[in-house]
Design a protein around this motif. Structure first.
Motif, PDB file in Angstrom:
ATOM      1  N   PRO A 168       0.827  -1.219   0.000  1.00  0.00           N
ATOM      2  CA  PRO A 168       0.000   0.000   0.000  1.00  0.00           C
ATOM      3  C   PRO A 168       0.855   1.262   0.000  1.00  0.00           C
ATOM      4  O   PRO A 168       1.940   1.288   0.611  1.00  0.00           O
ATOM      5  CB  PRO A 168      -0.787  -0.102   1.311  1.00  0.00           C
ATOM      6  N   VAL A 169       0.377   2.285  -0.711  1.00  0.00           N
ATOM      7  CA  VAL A 169       1.106   3.560  -0.840  1.00  0.00           C
ATOM      8  C   VAL A 169       0.260   4.665  -0.227  1.00  0.00           C
ATOM      9  O   VAL A 169      -0.933   4.781  -0.538  1.00  0.00           O
ATOM     10  CB  VAL A 169       1.401   3.879  -2.317  1.00  0.00           C
ATOM     11  N   ILE A 170       0.855   5.460   0.626  1.00  0.00           N
ATOM     12  CA  ILE A 170       0.158   6.589   1.262  1.00  0.00           C
ATOM     13  C   ILE A 170       0.840   7.882   0.841  1.00  0.00           C
ATOM     14  O   ILE A 170       2.071   7.958   0.819  1.00  0.00           O
ATOM     15  CB  ILE A 170       0.208   6.467   2.803  1.00  0.00           C
ATOM     16  N   LEU A 171       0.030   8.877   0.516  1.00  0.00           N
ATOM     17  CA  LEU A 171       0.551  10.191   0.109  1.00  0.00           C
ATOM     18  C   LEU A 171       0.633  11.095   1.341  1.00  0.00           C
ATOM     19  O   LEU A 171      -0.335  11.298   2.056  1.00  0.00           O
ATOM     20  CB  LEU A 171      -0.398  10.804  -0.933  1.00  0.00           C
ATOM     21  N   PHE A 172       1.842  11.602   1.565  1.00  0.00           N
ATOM     22  CA  PHE A 172       2.071  12.545   2.659  1.00  0.00           C
ATOM     23  C   PHE A 172       3.209  13.470   2.273  1.00  0.00           C
ATOM     24  O   PHE A 172       4.233  13.010   1.769  1.00  0.00           O
ATOM     25  CB  PHE A 172       2.442  11.788   3.950  1.00  0.00           C
ATOM     26  N   PRO A 173       3.114  14.788   2.554  1.00  0.00           N
ATOM     27  CA  PRO A 173       1.991  15.459   3.225  1.00  0.00           C
ATOM     28  C   PRO A 173       0.963  15.956   2.180  1.00  0.00           C
ATOM     29  O   PRO A 173       1.144  15.729   0.991  1.00  0.00           O
ATOM     30  CB  PRO A 173       2.686  16.636   3.898  1.00  0.00           C
ATOM     31  N   LYS A 174      -0.010  16.682   2.667  1.00  0.00           N
ATOM     32  CA  LYS A 174      -0.881  17.435   1.760  1.00  0.00           C
ATOM     33  C   LYS A 174      -0.001  18.503   1.116  1.00  0.00           C
ATOM     34  O   LYS A 174       0.963  18.976   1.701  1.00  0.00           O
ATOM     35  CB  LYS A 174      -1.953  18.197   2.564  1.00  0.00           C
ATOM     36  N   SER A 175      -0.327  18.869  -0.111  1.00  0.00           N
ATOM     37  CA  SER A 175       0.406  20.006  -0.692  1.00  0.00           C
ATOM     38  C   SER A 175      -0.504  20.658  -1.723  1.00  0.00           C
ATOM     39  O   SER A 175      -1.573  20.118  -2.039  1.00  0.00           O
ATOM     40  CB  SER A 175       1.688  19.509  -1.366  1.00  0.00           C
ATOM     41  N   LYS A 176      -0.049  21.778  -2.275  1.00  0.00           N
ATOM     42  CA  LYS A 176      -0.933  22.487  -3.214  1.00  0.00           C
ATOM     43  C   LYS A 176      -1.210  21.611  -4.444  1.00  0.00           C
ATOM     44  O   LYS A 176      -2.321  21.551  -4.949  1.00  0.00           O
ATOM     45  CB  LYS A 176      -0.350  23.842  -3.631  1.00  0.00           C
ATOM     46  N   ASP A 177      -0.193  20.818  -4.858  1.00  0.00           N
ATOM     47  CA  ASP A 177      -0.460  19.997  -6.055  1.00  0.00           C
ATOM     48  C   ASP A 177      -0.878  18.574  -5.702  1.00  0.00           C
ATOM     49  O   ASP A 177      -1.161  17.767  -6.565  1.00  0.00           O
ATOM     50  CB  ASP A 177       0.743  19.975  -7.002  1.00  0.00           C
ATOM     51  N   GLU A 178      -0.903  18.232  -4.415  1.00  0.00           N
ATOM     52  CA  GLU A 178      -1.381  16.882  -4.029  1.00  0.00           C
ATOM     53  C   GLU A 178      -2.342  17.044  -2.858  1.00  0.00           C
ATOM     54  O   GLU A 178      -2.006  16.784  -1.698  1.00  0.00           O
ATOM     55  CB  GLU A 178      -0.188  16.005  -3.623  1.00  0.00           C
ATOM     56  N   ALA A 179      -3.561  17.484  -3.166  1.00  0.00           N
ATOM     57  CA  ALA A 179      -4.526  17.826  -2.103  1.00  0.00           C
ATOM     58  C   ALA A 179      -4.959  16.589  -1.313  1.00  0.00           C
ATOM     59  O   ALA A 179      -5.384  16.685  -0.168  1.00  0.00           O
ATOM     60  CB  ALA A 179      -5.751  18.489  -2.733  1.00  0.00           C
ATOM     61  N   ASN A 180      -4.782  15.380  -1.896  1.00  0.00           N
ATOM     62  CA  ASN A 180      -5.286  14.179  -1.209  1.00  0.00           C
ATOM     63  C   ASN A 180      -4.329  13.643  -0.154  1.00  0.00           C
ATOM     64  O   ASN A 180      -4.574  12.587   0.428  1.00  0.00           O
ATOM     65  CB  ASN A 180      -5.561  13.074  -2.248  1.00  0.00           C
ATOM     66  N   GLY A 181      -3.230  14.328   0.052  1.00  0.00           N
ATOM     67  CA  GLY A 181      -2.280  13.824   1.051  1.00  0.00           C
ATOM     68  C   GLY A 181      -2.863  13.838   2.451  1.00  0.00           C
ATOM     69  O   GLY A 181      -3.820  14.555   2.740  1.00  0.00           O
ATOM     70  N   LEU A 182      -2.309  12.978   3.320  1.00  0.00           N
ATOM     71  CA  LEU A 182      -2.796  12.907   4.707  1.00  0.00           C
ATOM     72  C   LEU A 182      -2.212  14.045   5.535  1.00  0.00           C
ATOM     73  O   LEU A 182      -1.124  14.555   5.248  1.00  0.00           O
ATOM     74  CB  LEU A 182      -2.388  11.566   5.328  1.00  0.00           C
ATOM     75  N   SER A 183      -2.925  14.391   6.586  1.00  0.00           N
ATOM     76  CA  SER A 183      -2.388  15.326   7.592  1.00  0.00           C
ATOM     77  C   SER A 183      -1.474  14.524   8.519  1.00  0.00           C
ATOM     78  O   SER A 183      -1.544  13.286   8.548  1.00  0.00           O
ATOM     79  CB  SER A 183      -3.548  15.898   8.412  1.00  0.00           C
ATOM     80  N   PRO A 184      -0.619  15.181   9.299  1.00  0.00           N
ATOM     81  CA  PRO A 184       0.249  14.440  10.231  1.00  0.00           C
ATOM     82  C   PRO A 184      -0.528  13.529  11.172  1.00  0.00           C
ATOM     83  O   PRO A 184      -0.169  12.361  11.355  1.00  0.00           O
ATOM     84  CB  PRO A 184       0.978  15.560  10.980  1.00  0.00           C
ATOM     85  N   THR A 185      -1.638  14.006  11.736  1.00  0.00           N
ATOM     86  CA  THR A 185      -2.387  13.152  12.683  1.00  0.00           C
ATOM     87  C   THR A 185      -3.024  11.967  11.953  1.00  0.00           C
ATOM     88  O   THR A 185      -3.036  10.853  12.464  1.00  0.00           O
ATOM     89  CB  THR A 185      -3.495  13.964  13.406  1.00  0.00           C
ATOM     90  N   ASP A 186      -3.523  12.202  10.740  1.00  0.00           N
ATOM     91  CA  ASP A 186      -4.088  11.078   9.965  1.00  0.00           C
ATOM     92  C   ASP A 186      -2.998  10.072   9.627  1.00  0.00           C
ATOM     93  O   ASP A 186      -3.224   8.857   9.613  1.00  0.00           O
ATOM     94  CB  ASP A 186      -4.743  11.575   8.674  1.00  0.00           C
ATOM     95  N   LEU A 187      -1.784  10.573   9.326  1.00  0.00           N
ATOM     96  CA  LEU A 187      -0.695   9.659   8.992  1.00  0.00           C
ATOM     97  C   LEU A 187      -0.327   8.819  10.210  1.00  0.00           C
ATOM     98  O   LEU A 187      -0.170   7.586  10.095  1.00  0.00           O
ATOM     99  CB  LEU A 187       0.525  10.425   8.487  1.00  0.00           C
ATOM    100  N   VAL A 188      -0.239   9.426  11.370  1.00  0.00           N
ATOM    101  CA  VAL A 188       0.070   8.650  12.589  1.00  0.00           C
ATOM    102  C   VAL A 188      -0.996   7.573  12.784  1.00  0.00           C
ATOM    103  O   VAL A 188      -0.682   6.401  13.031  1.00  0.00           O
ATOM    104  CB  VAL A 188       0.159   9.564  13.819  1.00  0.00           C
ATOM    105  N   ALA A 189      -2.271   7.937  12.600  1.00  0.00           N
ATOM    106  CA  ALA A 189      -3.363   6.958  12.772  1.00  0.00           C
ATOM    107  C   ALA A 189      -3.224   5.821  11.763  1.00  0.00           C
ATOM    108  O   ALA A 189      -3.401   4.639  12.105  1.00  0.00           O
ATOM    109  CB  ALA A 189      -4.713   7.656  12.598  1.00  0.00           C
TER     110      ALA A 189
END
Ligand SMILES: Nc1nc2c(c(=O)[nH]1)N[C@@H](CN(C=O)c1ccc(C(=O)N[C@@H](CCC(=O)O)C(=O)O)cc1)CN2
Ligand SMILES: NCC(=O)N[C@@H]1O[C@H](COP(=O)([O-])[O-])[C@@H](O)[C@H]1O
Length: 294
Positions: A132-153
């Motif tokens: 599985p691949v997770i996008l982190f962080p959120k950015s202007k060109d990647e709005a679907n990225g996780l927030s830090p708290t969502d990533l920890v979860a």
């Protein structure tokens, strides 16, 4: 929904990241969140999936197969560790670590890949291996990225034991460094503290080393704190800088040593051979002699 139907569901690219998490065995949960980036299942029969398909085929004698899998999961009474790898580029260190996990020289499993660049080589490799691949962080060109708290979860959901940064080029926020104390490593392509900190990454590091006239360089593996490259140094290797080296020559020599060193260090981490000295310096107990450290 049983595991087999989950497997068919995944072919529609529905994210079921927990499928490859060995802890979830047959009681798989479907992660219903549009934020997950699903993984390609075309090569789902990667080695670790073959092990699960064996478990699926032996559903009627799950106790025997599960016991066999559990034996694989413990080595000399030590639990197999779940690893999260963070990349931004080609991912050659990630591939070395994944290969070592599959081959058994690292007593661990890469259960999730985190990246800020979904199209990078490391993310492509992960999708091909069914990781599985997770996008982190959120950015202007990647709005679907996780927030830090969502990533920890999310990392907790994967029961991640250690985080390995391998060419990840963003600052890890304090939410993560506090959530994973003494459990996050980074590899840097110079002998820290020299040539480290903000602005020192990739070829910029090797260009600076060549320009400085330094005669030696090499990879450093360190624990990650809230600043760039200031965490406790765990391991280093030295390579020569030759008089006629280009930055590319040096990069290739250091990278070759990185691949060896990161696999050795992660193997020690997963076998619980990293010890903390009283002055706070981490050291590695050698595999051959429990009274010898490096
Ligand atoms: N909290 C921490 N986060 C990260 C660390 C760390 O030690 N603590 N290590 C880095 C990896 N790294 C060196 O090993 C490193 C990566 C990137 C930079 C840098 O200057 N980045 C640029 C942005 C580059 C880009 O977006 O393409 C910047 O911040 O301006 C320095 C060192 C990973 N995270
Ligand atoms: N400061 C961080 C940094 O420069 N990391 C460096 O990025 C490269 C990633 O290569 P890879 O994607 O092939 O593993 C590696 O050389 C690593 O040391």
């Amino acid at each position: 929904m049983d595991a087999k139907s989950l497997l068919s569901v995944s072919s529609q690219n529905t994210p079921i990241p927990s499928l490859l998490n060995p802890k979830n065995s047959l009681s798989l949960s479907l992660v219903q969140s549009r934020k997950w980036v699903s993984f390609r299942t075309k090569n789902l029969l990667a080695p670790q999936t073959v092990r699960y398909s064996r478990r699926l085929e032996c559903i009627n004698s799950v106790q025997k197969v599960k016991h066999a899998v559990d034996e694989e999961d413990t080595k000399a009474g030590i639990k197999k560790k779940n690893l999260a790898v963070f990349v931004s580029g080609g991912g050659s260190n990630f591939r070395s670590i994944h290969d070592a996990c599959v081959g058994g020289s690292i007593h661990g499993d890469v259960v999730v890949l985190v990246t800020n660049k979904l199209g990078c080589g490391g993310a492509e490799y992960a999708r091909d291996k069914g990781i599985p691949v997770i996008l982190f962080p959120k950015s202007k060109d990647e709005a679907n990225g996780l927030s830090p708290t969502d990533l920890v979860a999310a990392l907790r959901k994967f029961e991640v034991d250690f985080i390995l940064l391998a060419g990840y080029l963003k600052l890890i926020p304090v939410e993560l460094t506090r959530a994973f104390p003494r459990s996050m490593l980074n590899i840097h392509p110079s002998l820290l503290p020299a040539f480290g900190g903000k602005g020192y990454y990739g070829m910029k590091v090797h260009n600076a080393v060549i320009a400085s006239g330094a005669r030696y360089s090499g990879p450093t593996i360190h624990f990650v704190d809230e600043h760039y490259d200031t965490g406790r140094i765990l391991a280093q290797r030295v390579v020569p800088v030759l008089w006629n080296d280009t930055a590319q020559d040096l990069a290739a020599r250091v990278l070759q040593e990185e691949h060896r060193l990161y696999v050795e260090v992660v193997a020690a981490l997963c076998e619980e051979r990293v010890i903390w000295r009283e002055d706070g310096v981490p050291i590695i107990q050698t595999k051959e002699n429990a009274n010898d450290y490096s």
